[in-house]
Design a protein around this motif. Structure first.
Motif, PDB file in Angstrom:
ATOM      1  N   PRO A 231      39.989 109.919  26.338  1.00 27.72           N
ATOM      2  CA  PRO A 231      40.816 110.648  27.305  1.00 27.72           C
ATOM      3  C   PRO A 231      40.513 112.151  27.273  1.00 27.72           C
ATOM      4  CG  PRO A 231      42.151 109.083  26.084  1.00 27.72           C
ATOM      5  CD  PRO A 231      40.795 109.106  25.422  1.00 27.72           C
ATOM      6  N   LYS A 232      40.460 112.748  28.450  1.00 31.79           N
ATOM      7  CA  LYS A 232      40.065 114.157  28.556  1.00 31.79           C
ATOM      8  C   LYS A 232      40.896 115.075  27.668  1.00 31.79           C
ATOM      9  CE  LYS A 232      37.799 114.024  33.002  1.00 31.79           C
ATOM     10  NZ  LYS A 232      37.774 114.475  34.386  1.00 31.79           N
ATOM     11  N   GLN A 233      42.201 114.805  27.526  1.00 33.36           N
ATOM     12  CA  GLN A 233      43.053 115.699  26.719  1.00 33.36           C
ATOM     13  C   GLN A 233      42.744 115.602  25.225  1.00 33.36           C
ATOM     14  OE1 GLN A 233      44.162 113.084  28.477  1.00 33.36           O
ATOM     15  NE2 GLN A 233      45.715 111.942  27.366  1.00 33.36           N
ATOM     16  N   MET A 234      41.951 114.595  24.814  1.00 29.41           N
ATOM     17  CA  MET A 234      41.592 114.420  23.404  1.00 29.41           C
ATOM     18  C   MET A 234      40.194 114.955  23.090  1.00 29.41           C
ATOM     19  SD  MET A 234      44.319 113.152  22.505  1.00 29.41           S
ATOM     20  CE  MET A 234      44.586 112.093  21.136  1.00 29.41           C
ATOM     21  N   VAL A 235      39.571 115.642  24.056  1.00 27.23           N
ATOM     22  CA  VAL A 235      38.209 116.148  23.899  1.00 27.23           C
ATOM     23  C   VAL A 235      38.220 117.673  23.956  1.00 27.23           C
ATOM     24  CG1 VAL A 235      35.894 116.186  24.932  1.00 27.23           C
ATOM     25  CG2 VAL A 235      37.211 114.060  24.907  1.00 27.23           C
ATOM     26  N   LYS A 236      37.571 118.295  22.987  1.00 34.05           N
ATOM     27  CA  LYS A 236      37.486 119.766  22.909  1.00 34.05           C
ATOM     28  C   LYS A 236      36.041 120.159  22.614  1.00 34.05           C
ATOM     29  CE  LYS A 236      42.085 120.257  22.800  1.00 34.05           C
ATOM     30  NZ  LYS A 236      42.519 119.374  23.829  1.00 34.05           N
ATOM     31  N   PRO A 237      35.591 121.317  23.107  1.00 38.17           N
ATOM     32  CA  PRO A 237      34.237 121.770  22.779  1.00 38.17           C
ATOM     33  C   PRO A 237      34.076 121.953  21.269  1.00 38.17           C
ATOM     34  CG  PRO A 237      35.164 123.084  24.568  1.00 38.17           C
ATOM     35  CD  PRO A 237      36.280 122.229  24.028  1.00 38.17           C
ATOM     36  N   PHE A 238      32.884 121.654  20.766  1.00 38.53           N
ATOM     37  CA  PHE A 238      32.583 121.785  19.337  1.00 38.53           C
ATOM     38  C   PHE A 238      31.695 122.998  19.125  1.00 38.53           C
ATOM     39  CE2 PHE A 238      29.712 120.885  15.723  1.00 38.53           C
ATOM     40  CZ  PHE A 238      30.655 120.783  14.715  1.00 38.53           C
ATOM     41  N   GLU A 239      32.038 123.794  18.132  1.00 38.23           N
ATOM     42  CA  GLU A 239      31.229 124.960  17.753  1.00 38.23           C
ATOM     43  C   GLU A 239      30.583 124.683  16.403  1.00 38.23           C
ATOM     44  OE1 GLU A 239      30.941 127.783  19.622  1.00 38.23           O
ATOM     45  OE2 GLU A 239      32.237 126.907  21.154  1.00 38.23           O
ATOM     46  N   GLY A 240      29.332 125.034  16.256  1.00 42.33           N
ATOM     47  CA  GLY A 240      28.675 124.887  14.963  1.00 42.33           C
ATOM     48  C   GLY A 240      27.573 123.856  14.993  1.00 42.33           C
ATOM     49  N   ASP A 241      27.020 123.601  13.797  1.00 50.39           N
ATOM     50  CA  ASP A 241      25.936 122.639  13.671  1.00 50.39           C
ATOM     51  C   ASP A 241      26.505 121.232  13.550  1.00 50.39           C
ATOM     52  OD1 ASP A 241      24.040 124.690  13.665  1.00 50.39           O
ATOM     53  OD2 ASP A 241      24.195 124.937  11.488  1.00 50.39           O
ATOM     54  N   VAL A 242      25.901 120.297  14.245  1.00 51.45           N
ATOM     55  CA  VAL A 242      26.323 118.897  14.176  1.00 51.45           C
ATOM     56  C   VAL A 242      25.742 118.285  12.908  1.00 51.45           C
ATOM     57  CG1 VAL A 242      26.235 116.640  15.302  1.00 51.45           C
ATOM     58  CG2 VAL A 242      26.407 118.721  16.691  1.00 51.45           C
ATOM     59  N   PRO A 243      26.605 117.762  12.022  1.00 53.56           N
ATOM     60  CA  PRO A 243      26.091 117.144  10.799  1.00 53.56           C
ATOM     61  C   PRO A 243      25.353 115.837  11.107  1.00 53.56           C
ATOM     62  CG  PRO A 243      28.477 116.919  10.910  1.00 53.56           C
ATOM     63  CD  PRO A 243      28.064 117.733  12.094  1.00 53.56           C
ATOM     64  N   GLU A 244      24.525 115.415  10.169  1.00 57.36           N
ATOM     65  CA  GLU A 244      23.825 114.139  10.296  1.00 57.36           C
ATOM     66  C   GLU A 244      24.870 113.021  10.200  1.00 57.36           C
ATOM     67  OE1 GLU A 244      22.045 110.575   8.998  1.00 57.36           O
ATOM     68  OE2 GLU A 244      22.966 111.858   7.488  1.00 57.36           O
ATOM     69  N   TYR A 245      24.692 111.962  10.988  1.00 54.72           N
ATOM     70  CA  TYR A 245      25.715 110.918  11.090  1.00 54.72           C
ATOM     71  C   TYR A 245      26.081 110.302   9.741  1.00 54.72           C
ATOM     72  CZ  TYR A 245      28.250 106.708  12.229  1.00 54.72           C
ATOM     73  OH  TYR A 245      29.219 105.738  12.254  1.00 54.72           O
ATOM     74  N   LEU A 246      25.085 109.802   9.003  1.00 51.62           N
ATOM     75  CA  LEU A 246      25.384 109.077   7.763  1.00 51.62           C
ATOM     76  C   LEU A 246      26.080 109.967   6.738  1.00 51.62           C
ATOM     77  CD1 LEU A 246      25.138 106.190   6.850  1.00 51.62           C
ATOM     78  CD2 LEU A 246      22.993 106.776   5.729  1.00 51.62           C
TER      79      LEU A 246
END
Length: 126
Positions: free
Chosen positions: A73-88
């Motif tokens: 849902p759109k209200q549960m999504v916010k822009p992310f700042e910073g480096d995206v960590p590796e998934y695992l």
């Protein structure tokens, strides 16, 4: 809030988990988000009776998989700042945080959740 665009890196809360991902589609009520990392592992048990061990079915709640897509849902999504960590590594960290919180609680729900987490970790990290 203004509409986010395709390709934007965001955080999104899906059920009781929190993820970092990329918007791949914009829909009327939700963004389709491709999961890139786990920020918070989903809680175990019944979503309608949180932290209650005395339920008909105590559900195992898996984290969304790497590159899995979810309508958030759109209200549960916010822009992310910073480096995206590796998934695992993000999944390991999220599981570790959840384990520490559950071990401190010392309730029947926490005990059952720890058992579920043990099972999930065996599958996640095999």
């Amino acid at each position: 809030m203004s509409e986010l665009e395709l390709g934007t890196i965001v955080t999104g809360i899906y059920k009781t988990g929190k993820y970092i991902g990329e918007i791949t589609d914009v829909r009327p009520q939700a963004y389709l988000v491709r999961v890139l990392a786990v920020a918070k592992h989903p809680m175990q048990g019944d979503l309608h009776n949180p932290k209650d061990a005395d339920v008909m079915i105590f559900h195992e709640r898996r984290a969304l998989a790497h590159r899995e897509q979810a309508n958030i849902p759109k209200q549960m999504v916010k822009p992310f700042e910073g480096d995206v960590p590796e998934y695992l590594s993000s999944l390991k960290e999220a599981c570790g945080k959840m384990r520490n919180e559950l071990e401190e609680m010392q309730t029947k729900w926490a005990e059952m959740s720890l058992n579920m987490l043990d099972s999930l970790e065996k599958d996640y990290f095999k």
